[in-house]
Scaffold this active site. Structure first.
Site, PDB file in Angstrom:
ATOM      1  N   GLY A  46      -1.755   9.882  -2.373  1.00 44.29           N
ATOM      2  CA  GLY A  46      -2.703   8.783  -2.471  1.00 44.29           C
ATOM      3  C   GLY A  46      -3.035   8.216  -1.120  1.00 44.29           C
TER       4      GLY A  46
ATOM      5  N   GLY B   3      -1.072   2.894   2.075  1.00 43.36           N
ATOM      6  CA  GLY B   3      -0.797   1.528   1.645  1.00 43.36           C
ATOM      7  C   GLY B   3      -0.873   1.293   0.152  1.00 43.36           C
TER       8      GLY B   3
ATOM      9  N   SER C 131     -19.054  17.315  -4.023  1.00 39.94           N
ATOM     10  CA  SER C 131     -19.305  16.329  -5.074  1.00 39.94           C
ATOM     11  C   SER C 131     -20.577  15.523  -4.864  1.00 39.94           C
ATOM     12  CB  SER C 131     -18.108  15.391  -5.214  1.00 39.94           C
ATOM     13  OG  SER C 131     -18.086  14.485  -4.153  1.00 39.94           O
TER      14      SER C 131
ATOM     15  N   LYS D 126     -13.346   6.624  -6.655  1.00 39.37           N
ATOM     16  CA  LYS D 126     -14.803   6.520  -6.538  1.00 39.37           C
ATOM     17  C   LYS D 126     -15.343   5.417  -7.431  1.00 39.37           C
ATOM     18  CE  LYS D 126     -15.724  11.330  -5.304  1.00 39.37           C
ATOM     19  NZ  LYS D 126     -16.156  12.634  -5.819  1.00 39.37           N
TER      20      LYS D 126
ATOM     21  N   GLY E 146       1.591   2.159  -1.824  1.00 37.61           N
ATOM     22  CA  GLY E 146       2.946   1.944  -2.328  1.00 37.61           C
ATOM     23  C   GLY E 146       3.748   3.210  -2.538  1.00 37.61           C
TER      24      GLY E 146
HETATM   25  N1  LIG Z   1       1.687  -2.084  -6.683  1.00 36.13           N
HETATM   26  C1  LIG Z   1       2.259  -2.739  -5.677  1.00 36.13           C
HETATM   27  N2  LIG Z   1       2.977  -3.846  -5.906  1.00 36.13           N
HETATM   28  C2  LIG Z   1       3.560  -4.508  -4.902  1.00 36.13           C
HETATM   29  N3  LIG Z   1       3.493  -4.166  -3.624  1.00 36.13           N
HETATM   30  C3  LIG Z   1       2.800  -3.059  -3.316  1.00 36.13           C
HETATM   31  C4  LIG Z   1       2.148  -2.304  -4.321  1.00 36.13           C
HETATM   32  N4  LIG Z   1       1.538  -1.270  -3.743  1.00 36.13           N
HETATM   33  C5  LIG Z   1       1.798  -1.358  -2.418  1.00 36.13           C
HETATM   34  N5  LIG Z   1       2.552  -2.451  -2.162  1.00 36.13           N
HETATM   35  C6  LIG Z   1       3.032  -2.877  -0.848  1.00 36.13           C
HETATM   36  O1  LIG Z   1       2.137  -2.404   0.131  1.00 36.13           O
HETATM   37  C7  LIG Z   1       2.831  -2.025   1.300  1.00 36.13           C
HETATM   38  C8  LIG Z   1       2.444  -0.650   1.719  1.00 36.13           C
HETATM   39  O2  LIG Z   1       3.001   0.301   0.851  1.00 36.13           O
HETATM   40  P1  LIG Z   1       3.653   1.660   1.327  1.00 36.13           P
HETATM   41  O3  LIG Z   1       4.203   1.540   2.697  1.00 36.13           O
HETATM   42  O4  LIG Z   1       4.568   2.116   0.264  1.00 36.13           O
HETATM   43  O5  LIG Z   1       2.364   2.551   1.371  1.00 36.13           O
HETATM   44  P2  LIG Z   1       2.227   4.126   1.405  1.00 36.13           P
HETATM   45  O6  LIG Z   1       1.541   4.506   0.158  1.00 36.13           O
HETATM   46  O7  LIG Z   1       3.532   4.749   1.671  1.00 36.13           O
HETATM   47  O8  LIG Z   1       1.216   4.336   2.581  1.00 36.13           O
HETATM   48  P3  LIG Z   1       1.146   5.502   3.712  1.00 36.13           P
HETATM   49  O9  LIG Z   1       0.399   6.652   3.106  1.00 36.13           O
HETATM   50  O10 LIG Z   1       0.358   4.879   4.801  1.00 36.13           O
HETATM   51  O11 LIG Z   1       2.552   5.830   4.082  1.00 36.13           O
HETATM   52  C9  LIG Z   1       4.296  -2.143   0.992  1.00 36.13           C
HETATM   53  O12 LIG Z   1       4.770  -3.308   1.565  1.00 36.13           O
HETATM   54  C10 LIG Z   1       4.332  -2.202  -0.520  1.00 36.13           C
HETATM   55  O13 LIG Z   1       5.427  -2.933  -0.953  1.00 36.13           O
END
Ligand SMILES: Nc1ncnc2c1ncn2[C@@H]1O[C@H](COP(=O)(O)OP(=O)(O)OP(=O)(O)O)[C@@H](O)[C@H]1O
Ligand SMILES: [Mg+2]
Length: 822
Positions: free
Chosen positions: A374, A377, A697, A740, A379
């Site tokens: 995904g 940021g 697409s 999208k 999660g």
């Molecule tokens: N659904 C959610 N609920 C609560 N906090 C979230 C949620 N989604 C993301 N966050 C918060 O957003 C921040 C970024 O998430 P994370 O570091 O896990 O991103 P990532 O998907 O690993 O991104 P990257 O691809 O850049 O590594 C974290 O502090 C996380 O706790």
């Protein structure tokens, strides 16, 4: 302390000692050894007279002692008497004294040469009236200088034959500019024999001294050369192990002679042995460790291998070979933890719980390998942490971004200098257990080059058939990785090699709607930033519409990382205000945002109120999430072919040509005058030209834009679309539907055209968004045009008359092949 010491004059301080002036001092008789001025020598003291002499010297403030050598013909094992000694010796200062079991060990530094004038006593220790001898004077300075250079030249030769001389000695010898000191130094390190050494000590001119040094050194070098010749001949026959053994024995002896304590080393290996004995190790590991330990015990600490082996053994000791943490897996509790850490993500959590349920039911099965895909940021990393928490396991994370060398994952063989274990086993060591949750972050950013493909190593690491005996090059022992719970993350699936992808359970996280972002911010991001910046909930409040504004105008992302960063900057500024007592609590409203964060950074594409004929709204997927984009087409009277601008990739250019060809071949069906294809060129442009775009697409959107252009019917401005087309007029499914659609919704679009075969993906769209959208599913281009274009002809295409005039302007009446400009 001997009583006679009290009423005797102590030796004068260095600055007041003059040659010829008498003084009294304790005398130490040396067997088989001469101390020279300016040299530092360790001495073992054991005989009663010697001990008493040192004690007496130590009792004086100057700690001076005269060292005089016993004549060779007199020396036996009895305590030396005055008649046994030479008359010339060296005054030394005691630098250090350590008591040992059978006496003491002192380190002395030679100062000046002394001569005995008169013996004063023999018991309890030797004592004499002495005079300082002048430093050897230089009679013929040219001769001295020449000999000195000659000496240095020879020393270089000698050092070449003695590879084990420490560099300090080399530097000390070659850097010495003073011929006298150089000679003394040589005399002290060469094994010349008592008589010769005494002769050098007694030399009163520098000329005499350097000549003596030269003669001795010449002989020594000859011996060395001879020895090296013999050695190189003998070496061929001598088995290497045997040779090492002999050398080590010699080294031991030298170390002992030098007073280097062996107990430290012995204690160290002993300690390692005890730790190894206690450690829980697999048999194969124990055998290897014991073997290495035995090697270590035979090595002196100065050997280069000593350190390598010690580090290796310590690494083995630190690895959790057989140590696992116990899973405390309660599904209800796991769900509670996942919910506690993350808002939303219902289907993702559901799938995670399914995997956990399997682990719980069949603990002996191999853990699944999850892959979270995904945008940044959303999660992914923090979900990994939650899973570890839910399982009660250790969490370790390693980033694979930019890892290009297999050795980074798998380590270097120990034969390399500075070899290190690979990152996998290092992570395991940090975890301290062999069943952590190990996150392989950014697996899509893995590189590869001539140094070996890290993806190949990962394949093995992630293969349940092989990873129970993973071999790190450094360890060179099998380590069982089968209990590790691997979770990989990636922004894109594309760059991940297919065999690797096949091993993993793919879980997609698409990104959040504005509503979800708001909830996440309220529940997690704001509270976290409040505490991180030392505030409390009463001191900082951020209104909902403020958060929405920050999300839409200050960030452009599918995840929430930028959003959190912006909230963080607000929190810091508020903390400053409160610290400066400007206010007690702050509520940030939408109107204040500019004050905290400056002017908005993004003006995202918004649905346009009206579209000209030839313009269509598309939806694109990017690594940052989804986006809407506008595709614009215009007729070029008198031009020909298809001109494409806006940095479109090859796939998109091909879609454009396919769309044009399809419309051309079905012109009658759509009410298009076929002459328009021959008489007008088309310019197709996608704004935001600096950003390269590609992918199939956009086919549907390009077709709509062109159909609108050729028919004069406008595309509905409330509608956005996506889908791949074929030359025969079919619409194929595409990826990234959720991203999208969320982006289109964010931009104010309320009607969406999607390929029928993407119908299932609509389930992923959050209900609050879905209920505000009308979604039209299409499976052919005709349906696209029906759904996308307004019925009324707003802007009639060029009339036949105009077509005629355009034809008249054309220099070349023949239809042209399509040309594409990038
Ligand atoms: N659904 C959610 N609920 C609560 N906090 C979230 C949620 N989604 C993301 N966050 C918060 O957003 C921040 C970024 O998430 P994370 O570091 O896990 O991103 P990532 O998907 O690993 O991104 P990257 O691809 O850049 O590594 C974290 O502090 C996380 O706790
Ligand atoms: Mg991450």
């Amino acid at each position: 302390m001997p009583e006679s010491a009290e009423n005797m004059p102590t030796p004068p301080a260095p600055e007041t000692r003059n040659p010829g002036e008498p003084f009294e001092v304790a005398v130490l008789a040396l067997q088989n050894l001469t101390v020279f001025p300016e040299t530092v020598v360790p001495l073992g003291i054991g005989r009663p007279r010697s001990l008493a002499a040192v004690e007496a010297a130590l009792a004086t403030p100057e700690k001076l002692l005269a060292c005089i050598t016993v004549r060779p013909d007199r020396s036996d094992d009895t305590d030396a008497k005055r008649d046994d000694l030479y008359e010339v010796g060296t005054l030394v200062m005691i630098k250090r004294m350590d008591r040992t079991e059978n006496g003491m060990r002192i380190i002395v530094q030679g100062t000046e040469r002394v001569r005995v004038r008169q013996w004063k006593q023999e018991d309890p220790y030797l004592r004499a009236e002495m005079e300082i001898l002048p430093e050897p004077n230089v009679v013929d300075s040219e001769h001295v200088e020449a000999t000195k250079r000659n000496l240095q030249q020879m020393i270089t030769e000698a050092l070449a034959l003695l590879p084990n001389v420490p560099p300090e000695v080399r530097i000390a010898v070659l850097g010495q500019v003073d011929a006298v000191r150089l000679s003394y130094f040589l005399a002290s390190i060469l094994n010349l024999g008592v008589e010769e050494e005494q002769k050098m000590l007694e030399a009163n001119t520098a000329d005499e001294l350097v000549r003596a040094a030269h003669t001795s050194l010449t002989r020594e070098v000859e011996i060395l050369q001879l020895r090296s010749k013999i050695a190189s001949e003998a070496q061929v026959e001598m088995d290497k192990a045997q040779r090492d053994y002999v050398l080590r024995q010699q080294m031991r002896a030298i170390q002992k002679e030098l007073g280097e304590d062996e107990t430290g080393e012995a204690a160290e290996t002993e300690l390692l042995r005890e730790r190894l004995e206690k450690a829980e190790l697999p048999d194969e590991v124990r055998t290897e460790a014991d073997r290495e330990l035995r090697r270590l015990q035979r090595l002196p600490p100065a050997a280069p291998d000593y350190h390598v082996i010690r580090t290796y053994l310590e690494f083995i000791l630190e690895l959790p070979w057989l140590k696992s943490s116990e899973d405390k897996l309660e599904l209800a509790e796991a769900r509670r933890i996942l919910d506690e850490d993350h808002y939303g993500l219902e289907d993702v959590k559901e799938r995670i719980l399914e995997f956990l349920a399997v682990i719980k039911l069949r603990p002996d099965t191999k853990s699944p390998i999850l892959l979270f895909v995904g945008p940044p940021g959303v999660g992914k990393t923090s979900l990994g942490r939650s899973i570890a928490r839910a399982l009660g396991r250790q969490f370790e994370r390693m980033s694979l971004g930019g890892v290009r060398d297999e050795a980074e994952l798998r380590g270097h063989r120990r034969t390399y200098i500075g070899a290190m274990p690979g990152r996998i086993v290092q992570s395991i060591r940090r975890a301290g257990v062999n069943n952590p949750v190990l996150m392989l972050d950014e697996i899509d950013k893995l590189g590869n080059d001539y140094r070996g493909d890290p993806a190949a190593a990962l394949l093995e690491i992630l293969d349940p058939q092989q990873n129970n005996s993973f071999r790190d090059h450094y360890l060179d022992l099998p380590f069982d990785l089968s209990k590790v719970f691997f979770i990989a993350t990636a922004n894109q699936l594309g760059p991940i090699p297919a065999p690797l992808r096949d091993r993993m359970e793919i879980i997609a996280l698409a990104g959040y709607s504005d509503r979800e972002k708001l909830e996440i911010a309220k529940r997690y991001l704001v509270p976290r930033q409040v505490t991180e910046n030392g505030l409390n909930n009463a001191q900082l409040k951020i209104a909902d519409d403020t958060i929405e504004l920050i999300a839409s105008r200050y960030t452009r992302e599918a995840g929430v990382r930028q959003l959190e960063r912006n909230i963080g900057s607000i929190a810091r500024k508020v903390a400053l205000k409160i610290a400066q007592a400007e206010s007690e609590s702050v509520t940030v409203t939408a109107a204040d945002v500019r004050e905290y964060l400056g002017p908005p950074r993004f003006y995202p594409e918004q649905a346009r109120k009206e579209l000209h004929a030839g313009v269509a709204t598309g939806m694109a997927w990017t690594e940052m999430g989804g986006e809407v984009l506008f595709i614009e087409a215009t007729l070029l009277p008198g031009g020909h072919g298809l001109t494409i601008t806006g940095q479109l990739g090859e796939v998109m250019q091909e879609s454009a040509r396919a769309a044009q060809s399809y419309l051309w071949s079905h012109a009658a069906e759509f009410g298009i005058d076929p002459a328009i294809f021959k008489d007008f060129g088309v310019h197709l442009h996608v704004p935001a030209g600096a950003i390269p775009k590609d992918g199939p697409s956009a086919g549907v959107t390009i077709t709509s834009a062109l159909a609108s252009l050729y028919t004069g019917r406008r595309v509905r401005p409330d509608t956005a679309m996506t889908g791949e087309i074929t030359l025969s007029g079919l619409v194929f499914p595409i990826g990234g539907v959720k991203e999208k659609v969320l982006a289109a919704h964010r931009a104010g679009i309320r009607r969406i055209i999607l390929p029928s075969r993407n119908e299932a993906d609509v389930d992923e769209i959050p209900e609050d968004v879905k209920k505000e959208l009308q979604i039209v599913f299409v499976s052919g281009i005709a349906e696209v045009i029906d759904a996308a274009l307004e019925v009324l002809v707003a802007n009639p295409p060029p009339s036949p008359a105009l077509l005629d005039s355009a034809r008249a302007h054309r220099p070349d009446p023949e239809p042209q092949p399509l040309t594409v400009k990038g």
